[in-house]
Structure formats: structure tokens, C-alpha cells
Design an enzyme around this catalytic site. Structure first.
Site, short mmCIF file in Angstrom:
data_model
loop_
_atom_site.label_atom_id
_atom_site.label_comp_id
_atom_site.label_asym_id
_atom_site.label_seq_id
_atom_site.Cartn_x
_atom_site.Cartn_y
_atom_site.Cartn_z
N TYR A 194 -2.18 0.72 10.66
CA TYR A 194 -2.58 0.53 9.19
C TYR A 194 -1.01 -0.04 8.46
O TYR A 194 -0.71 -0.26 7.70
CB TYR A 194 -3.43 0.74 8.37
CG TYR A 194 -3.38 -0.41 7.35
CD1 TYR A 194 -4.21 -1.93 6.78
CD2 TYR A 194 -2.97 0.74 5.92
CE1 TYR A 194 -4.56 -1.67 5.31
CE2 TYR A 194 -3.54 0.50 4.89
CZ TYR A 194 -3.64 -0.58 4.60
OH TYR A 194 -3.86 -1.00 3.00
N SER A 248 1.07 -1.16 -0.09
CA SER A 248 -0.34 0.01 -0.03
C SER A 248 0.66 1.97 0.17
O SER A 248 1.91 1.62 0.55
CB SER A 248 -1.05 -0.02 1.62
OG SER A 248 -1.00 1.27 1.68
#
Length: 251
Positions: free
Chosen positions: A157, A144
Site C-alpha cells: 500500500y 498518505s
């Protein structure tokens, strides 16, 4: 074996209900892929996903797989590789978590880290060993853009993805020359069911756009893919901002 364009005939998806993974599987089935294993926790959603792909003409199998049970990964994934060569493994499982809640509840934050990093490390190493043993194949890891720089809005995250990204890059270097190949995919904000209630981000993308980028990366033999491509420049700037400046930004 992959065809001359670099696309796989057989695909193992770790995270069989992931929207990005399913979009990628659909795209690859439309090209060359004929055999698909969808690995995930047994559920109606997993079975529906398998049925949808079967409707496209692929031979699809479901595999009971739990990212949070690393002790089972060698056995579960070993059975898949024992059935024949796997041209591509797509590591697509992960959880976004809830930053505000996870800061208050450390156990929830640990679950995010265990799923996105610890579980991924285990599954990736098992898969990489199998790909190396067969002498060919790609491990595609969904990382990501959030892993590029810790930001106050999603540092739990983001840190888990940063760890996974660094691990996958190192794994790719370790496998260089063995016939096995690692490709790291760094999407930005993806419009999907898990993000439906979240504010729309700039440079947002879709599962289908990520799937298109994965196909192109496979054809090119890429090691890193950004989606959209312009994120490479944006995140390079963000990565080098002084912390004092970053703290003043709403990110």
C-alpha cells in the site's frame, strides 16, 4: 468559480463513497459548494451518499466511474466537465489491501497498485487537462503518510501511495502558472470503516479532521497538507532513519 476564500462552488469527487471525501463534501456544502458530482461504481452506498448530501441543500449527481477502467476515464469525466466548470476535483479512491494476503497473492497486490496508482494517474491527468483548459480549479489528491518511507508492515500500500504522491507533486509543478492547482493531502492512520479492525495507531485522525485540513489548505492555497500537522516532523525523522534501525522498529 471559487469564491474569494478559495473554496469551490462545484465539486467532483472521484471515490464517491469515501468517508474522507463525504466529510469534505459536507464541510464544503456548509460553506459555499452548491453542485456536487459523486463518481464511483454504481451501488446503493453511492446513492445513499448522494441523498445525504442533497439533504444538506446541494445539487448532487452520481457518475458511474471505475478506477480500474482507465480507458473510460476521458469519456466519463469529460461528460462532467462538459456540463460546466468544475472548481475542485477530489481524488479520493483507493484500497488498503491486506499486506499478509497480498504478499502471498501477487494478483491481489497488483490490484492495490492498479487502483491506487495506475487508476489515479489516469483520472488525475484527465482532470488536470480539463482544469487547465478552463483556466482555474484545484485537484486535491488524497495521498498518505505511508508513502513517505517503505515499512515492512504496509510496503505494498505504501509504495502505491509513494508513487501517487510523487506523481501529484510533479503534476502540480507542471500546472504551475496555468490557473490549475494541485494540493497533496497526507493523512496518517484514519479511523474509519476500512480501518475499524486494525490496531489503533499513534497520531490517528478522523475523516472530519482531514476535511477540516483540506478546507484550510484550500483557503491558504497550500500544495501539501499533513493530517495531523505534527506528522510532518515524525515522518521526516522516519524517512531519514538508517535501514538497520528501521528494521528493528515495529512499524
Amino acid at each position: 468559480m471559487k469564491d474569494t476564500s478559495g473554496l469551490p462552488q462545484s465539486l467532483l469527487v472521484l471515490g464517491g463513497t469515501s468517508e474522507i471525501a463525504l466529510a469534505t463534501a459536507r464541510r464544503l456544502i456548509a460553506r459555499r459548494t452548491r453542485t456536487v458530482w459523486l463518481a464511483g461504481r454504481p451501488s446503493p452506498a453511492l446513492e445513499r451518499s448522494a441523498q445525504q448530501l442533497r439533504g444538506l441543500g446541494a445539487d448532487v449527481h452520481t457518475v458511474a466511474f471505475d478506477a480500474l477502467a482507465p480507458d473510460s476515464h476521458e469519456t466519463v469525466l469529460g461528460k462532467v466537465f462538459a456540463e460546466g466548470d468544475v472548481d475542485m476535483v477530489l481524488l479520493a479512491f483507493g484500497v488498503l489491501g491486506n499486506q499478509a494476503r497480498d504478499e502471498r497473492e501477487p494478483a491481489a497486490a497488483v490490484r492495490v497498485a492498479q487502483t491506487n496508482y495506475t487508476g489515479a494517474v489516469s483520472a488525475a491527468l484527465v482532470s488536470a487537462c480539463a482544469l487547465q483548459a478552463q483556466g482555474h480549479g484545484s485537484l486535491v489528491v488524497l495521498s498518505s503518510a505511508a508513502g513517505e518511507r517503505a515499512r515492512r508492515s504496509n510496503f505494498i500500500y505504501g509504495s502505491s501511495k509513494a508513487g501517487l504522491d510523487t506523481f501529484a507533486q510533479g503534476l502540480g509543478d507542471a500546472l504551475h502558472g496555468t490557473g490549475a492547482h494541485v494540493m497533496v493531502v497526507r493523512p496518517g492512520f484514519v479511523r474509519s470503516k476500512p480501518t475499524a479492525q486494525r490496531p489503533q495507531a499513534r497520531l490517528a485522525t478522523t475523516p472530519e479532521a482531514v476535511a477540516t485540513a483540506i478546507e484550510l489548505g484550500l483557503r491558504r492555497g497550500s500544495e501539501t497538507v499533513w493530517v495531523p500537522g505534527s506528522l510532518r516532523v515524525v515522518m521526516s525523522v522516519l524517512r531519514h532513519l538508517p535501514r538497520a534501525v528501521l528494521r528493528r522498529l515495529a512499524v
